[in-house]
Write a protein that holds these residues in place. Structure first.
Motif, PDB file in Angstrom:
ATOM      1  N   ARG A 162     -16.845 -32.227  31.468  1.00 19.22           N
ATOM      2  CA  ARG A 162     -15.979 -32.914  33.203  1.00 19.22           C
ATOM      3  C   ARG A 162     -14.734 -34.338  32.835  1.00 19.22           C
ATOM      4  NH1 ARG A 162     -21.752 -34.101  32.423  1.00 19.22           N
ATOM      5  NH2 ARG A 162     -21.551 -35.317  31.543  1.00 19.22           N
ATOM      6  N   ARG A 163     -14.803 -34.183  31.637  1.00 20.56           N
ATOM      7  CA  ARG A 163     -13.252 -34.656  30.612  1.00 20.56           C
ATOM      8  C   ARG A 163     -12.142 -34.094  31.498  1.00 20.56           C
ATOM      9  NH1 ARG A 163     -11.462 -36.751  25.113  1.00 20.56           N
ATOM     10  NH2 ARG A 163      -8.697 -36.967  25.701  1.00 20.56           N
ATOM     11  N   LEU A 164     -12.118 -32.418  31.519  1.00 23.49           N
ATOM     12  CA  LEU A 164     -11.413 -31.709  31.373  1.00 23.49           C
ATOM     13  C   LEU A 164     -10.901 -31.512  33.064  1.00 23.49           C
ATOM     14  CD1 LEU A 164     -12.712 -28.953  28.898  1.00 23.49           C
ATOM     15  CD2 LEU A 164     -10.800 -29.862  28.908  1.00 23.49           C
ATOM     16  N   VAL A 165     -11.962 -31.266  33.466  1.00 21.11           N
ATOM     17  CA  VAL A 165     -11.848 -30.816  35.308  1.00 21.11           C
ATOM     18  C   VAL A 165     -11.000 -32.318  36.053  1.00 21.11           C
ATOM     19  CG1 VAL A 165     -13.413 -30.774  37.431  1.00 21.11           C
ATOM     20  CG2 VAL A 165     -13.915 -29.495  35.465  1.00 21.11           C
ATOM     21  N   GLY A 166     -11.708 -33.810  35.564  1.00 26.11           N
ATOM     22  CA  GLY A 166     -11.231 -34.611  35.636  1.00 26.11           C
ATOM     23  C   GLY A 166      -9.634 -34.502  35.638  1.00 26.11           C
ATOM     24  N   GLU A 167      -9.078 -34.836  34.503  1.00 25.39           N
ATOM     25  CA  GLU A 167      -7.633 -34.274  33.590  1.00 25.39           C
ATOM     26  C   GLU A 167      -6.967 -33.441  34.719  1.00 25.39           C
ATOM     27  OE1 GLU A 167      -6.352 -36.718  31.598  1.00 25.39           O
ATOM     28  OE2 GLU A 167      -7.658 -37.720  31.019  1.00 25.39           O
ATOM     29  N   ALA A 168      -7.210 -32.042  34.377  1.00 25.96           N
ATOM     30  CA  ALA A 168      -6.523 -30.887  35.500  1.00 25.96           C
ATOM     31  C   ALA A 168      -6.428 -31.985  37.129  1.00 25.96           C
ATOM     32  CB  ALA A 168      -7.688 -30.583  35.474  1.00 25.96           C
ATOM     33  N   LEU A 169      -8.107 -32.216  37.872  1.00 25.97           N
ATOM     34  CA  LEU A 169      -7.280 -32.500  38.814  1.00 25.97           C
ATOM     35  C   LEU A 169      -6.653 -33.574  38.937  1.00 25.97           C
ATOM     36  CD1 LEU A 169     -11.259 -31.827  40.417  1.00 25.97           C
ATOM     37  CD2 LEU A 169      -9.231 -30.616  40.371  1.00 25.97           C
ATOM     38  N   SER A 170      -6.869 -34.390  38.293  1.00 20.36           N
ATOM     39  CA  SER A 170      -6.104 -35.725  38.577  1.00 20.36           C
ATOM     40  C   SER A 170      -4.419 -35.470  38.444  1.00 20.36           C
ATOM     41  CB  SER A 170      -5.901 -36.771  37.269  1.00 20.36           C
ATOM     42  OG  SER A 170      -5.078 -37.499  37.097  1.00 20.36           O
TER      43      SER A 170
END
Length: 216
Positions: A162-170
């Motif tokens: 979840r952290r990875l996706v959040g950072e990637a989308l940000s």
């Protein structure tokens, strides 16, 4: 090799984005291979790294053929992509393979959507440098091994994903806001719109998590 032409700014922007992504992927995989629990896995990740640098070379050659210095095309993406990787440093092998599975896959999904707006041969080039199924299969197998050894790992890796996706989308949002030509390419036509694109990326991620046995 195709004859040199003058690319639109969006094409150079996208090829620069993909090229720098490949260069960073090589550096990351080569470094992360040291976290592998044995030489077999270390060699597997090192081989993947070698493929990334080969892809970078193809993209750099294409930019050069188009009259765009690769370094110039890649420079706008150094800060956001490096920020993503700096903020998502894996702590162990399980996090390495989860990052490869989740982070690389959502990037590939993003590029696959945008590539539809490109003319040939650039469309074929971008699609060809995306990771094939062997990357995902290797990562999923390793995630399952880690979870089987310690079921508690599933919760940690789910949070990590979840952290990875959040950072990637940000970071993708920052790129879209700062590169007008690239944003125009994303929004080209009636089918592709930025909110819809991000919704599809999220849906694909949810399905991917289920395949790996992780919670979204």
């Amino acid at each position: 090799m195709s004859a040199p032409t003058t690319p639109g700014p969006a094409v150079a922007d996208l090829l620069g984005l993909v090229a720098f992504g490949e260069l960073l992927a090589f550096e990351r995989m080569a470094g992360d291979a040291r976290l592998a629990p044995d030489l077999h896995r270390r060699a597997a990740l090192s081989q993947m790294a070698a493929a990334e640098i080969g892809n970078y070379r193809r993209l750099a050659d294409r930019l050069t053929a188009l009259g765009v210095p690769p370094e110039e095309a890649m420079t706008p993406y150094v800060r956001p992509l490096q920020a993503y990787h700096d903020s998502t440093e894996p702590r162990d092998w399980a996090e390495v393979v989860t990052k490869a599975y989740v982070g690389d896959a959502i990037t590939d999904d993003f590029l696959r959507e945008i590539a539809d707006a490109l003319d040939e041969p650039d469309r074929a080039l971008v699609l060809d440098v995306l990771h094939d199924s062997r990357y995902a299969e290797f990562a999923v197998a390793e995630i399952r091994v880690a979870v089987a050894a310690d079921p508690r790992v599933a919760g940690r890796l789910s949070m990590w994903a979840r952290r990875l996706v959040g950072e990637a989308l940000s970071q993708a949002g920052h790129v879209a806001a700062e590169r007008a030509a690239l944003t125009a390419l994303i929004a080209r036509g009636d089918r592709v719109d930025v909110p819809g694109l991000f919704s599809r990326l999220t849906a694909a991620h949810t399905a991917r998590m289920a395949v790996a046995g992780l919670n979204n």
